[in-house]
Design an enzyme around this catalytic site. Structure first.
Site, PDB file in Angstrom:
ATOM      1  N   ARG A 178       0.840  -1.200   0.000  1.00 47.76           N
ATOM      2  CA  ARG A 178       0.000   0.000   0.000  1.00 47.76           C
ATOM      3  C   ARG A 178       0.880   1.257   0.000  1.00 47.76           C
ATOM      4  O   ARG A 178       0.578   2.231  -0.697  1.00 47.76           O
ATOM      5  CB  ARG A 178      -0.935   0.004   1.212  1.00 47.76           C
ATOM      6  CG  ARG A 178      -1.957  -1.133   1.184  1.00 47.76           C
ATOM      7  CD  ARG A 178      -2.866  -1.092   2.403  1.00 47.76           C
ATOM      8  NE  ARG A 178      -3.819   0.012   2.331  1.00 47.76           N
ATOM      9  CZ  ARG A 178      -4.559   0.413   3.352  1.00 47.76           C
ATOM     10  NH1 ARG A 178      -4.444  -0.180   4.523  1.00 47.76           N
ATOM     11  NH2 ARG A 178      -5.410   1.403   3.206  1.00 47.76           N
ATOM     12  N   CYS A 234      -2.136   6.465   8.429  1.00 51.57           N
ATOM     13  CA  CYS A 234      -2.267   5.102   7.896  1.00 51.57           C
ATOM     14  C   CYS A 234      -3.374   5.149   6.847  1.00 51.57           C
ATOM     15  O   CYS A 234      -3.419   6.079   6.056  1.00 51.57           O
ATOM     16  CB  CYS A 234      -2.573   4.107   9.019  1.00 51.57           C
ATOM     17  SG  CYS A 234      -4.049   4.540   9.987  1.00 51.57           S
TER      18      CYS A 234
END
Length: 279
Positions: A178, A234
Site C-alpha cells: 500500500r 495510515c
C-alpha cells in the site's frame, strides 16, 4: 510514563473500583465479529467499545473512513461505562493492538492520561489459561468531562505544509504494498503522501505478536530525532495510533495524528500522490 502493560498489571489492579478494562476487538472485514466475540468471552469486568459505533463518527465526503466521533457523545459513552478522569483504564483487542491504541489515543486526546494498552492479544491471553467470562458488567455512572488536546491532531492543512517542511516527518504505517502504491485492497486509490517514511505498524511487535520493549522501540525509530515533529497516518487513522503509542514508549513526545489519513487525502482531487520505492 509507560503505557504498555503486562498481565501482571491487571492481576494486581483489576478488582480496584477505579480500574476499567476495555475490550476493543474489531475486524474490518467482519464488523460484528468483535462484539460477538466479546459476548462469548472477554477478560472479566471488561466493557466493549466498537471501532465504528463508538470510536468513529459519521463518514462524509472528506474526513476518511474512520473520522473521529463527536467527543461529547463519546464522553457520554465513557461516563455510562463508569469512566471519568480518575479512572485507570487498560484496553486490549485481538488485532495486535490496533484498536486498543486508537482507544488509548482518543482518551489522551480527551485529556485522560491514565489509559494503558495490554501487551498481548486476547487470543494469547486465553491460550495462557488466564480467566475469561461472558457476563456483561454494569458500572455506576461517572461523569467524564473532556478536556480536548488539539495539539495532538495534525489537520489537513498542516499535513500539506509538512510536504515542504524539513523539520516535520510524515510517517506512513501501512504495509509495503500500500505504501509503494503497488496494491490497495482497502482504498480506491493506491500510493502515499509524498515524502512519507515507511514504518509498518506491525513492526513495533515482536515475533510473538507482543509489544517490543522500550529499548527495542528506540532502536526501531533510531533514524528519527526526538526533536523533530512527526505526523503519523495510515489508511484511516487507526493503526497510525499504534505508531504514536510506540513512539511515546520510545521517548518521542511530538508525534501527532492525521486522523483522516490516506482515505481523507485521496478524497481531494488536487493533492499529490507518490508511488514506487522512493520519492
Amino acid at each position: 510514563m509507560k503505557y504498555i502493560a503486562a498481565p501482571a498489571w491487571l492481576d494486581k489492579r483489576k478488582k480496584e473500583d477505579n480500574v476499567r478494562i476495555v475490550d476493543c476487538r474489531f475486524q474490518l472485514d467482519n464488523p460484528d465479529a468483535g462484539r460477538t466475540g466479546y459476548q462469548e468471552s472477554h477478560i472479566p469486568g471488561a466493557v466493549y467499545f466498537d471501532l465504528e459505533k463508538d470510536l468513529s463518527g459519521t463518514v462524509n465526503t472528506h474526513g476518511g473512513r474512520h473520522p473521529l466521533p463527536n467527543m461529547e457523545e463519546f464522553a457520554e459513552k465513557l461516563s455510562k461505562a463508569g469512566i471519568d478522569q480518575n479512572t485507570e483504564i487498560i484496553a486490549y483487542d485481538d488485532q495486535s493492538g490496533a484498536m486498543a491504541a486508537r482507544f488509548w489515543w482518543m482518551l489522551r486526546y480527551m485529556g485522560h492520561d491514565k489509559t494503558f494498552v495490554l501487551d498481548r492479544s486476547f487470543s494469547e491471553w486465553e491460550k495462557e489459561g488466564r480467566p475469561v467470562e461472558s457476563r456483561k458488567p454494569e458500572f455506576s455512572f461517572k461523569r467524564f468531562i473532556p478536556q480536548l488536546q488539539p495539539n495532538m491532531l495534525a489537520p489537513l492543512e498542516e499535513v500539506k505544509l509538512a510536504l515542504h517542511d524539513k523539520d516535520t516527518s510524515l510517517m506512513d504505517g501501512r504495509d509495503a504494498k500500500r505504501y509503494d502504491g503497488e496494491q490497495d485492497k482497502v482504498d480506491h486509490t493506491a500510493g502515499r503522501i509524498p515524502g512519507a517514511e515507511h514504518y509498518y505498524w506491525k513492526e513495533v511487535l515482536d515475533k510473538k505478536g507482543r509489544w517490543k520493549t522500550t529499548k527495542a522501540l528506540e532502536e526501531h525509530f533510531r533514524e528519527l530525532s526526538k526533536q523533530e515533529k512527526i505526523i503519523s497516518y495510515c489508511g484511516s487513522g487507526v493503526t497510525a495510533c499504534v505508531n504514536i503509542l510506540a513512539l511515546k514508549e520510545a521517548g518521542f513526545d511530538q508525534a501527532r495524528l492525521y486522523a483522516g489519513s490516506w482515505s481523507d487525502w485521496i478524497s481531494y482531487d488536487d493533492l499529490p500522490i507518490s508511488r514506487g520505492q522512493g520519492d
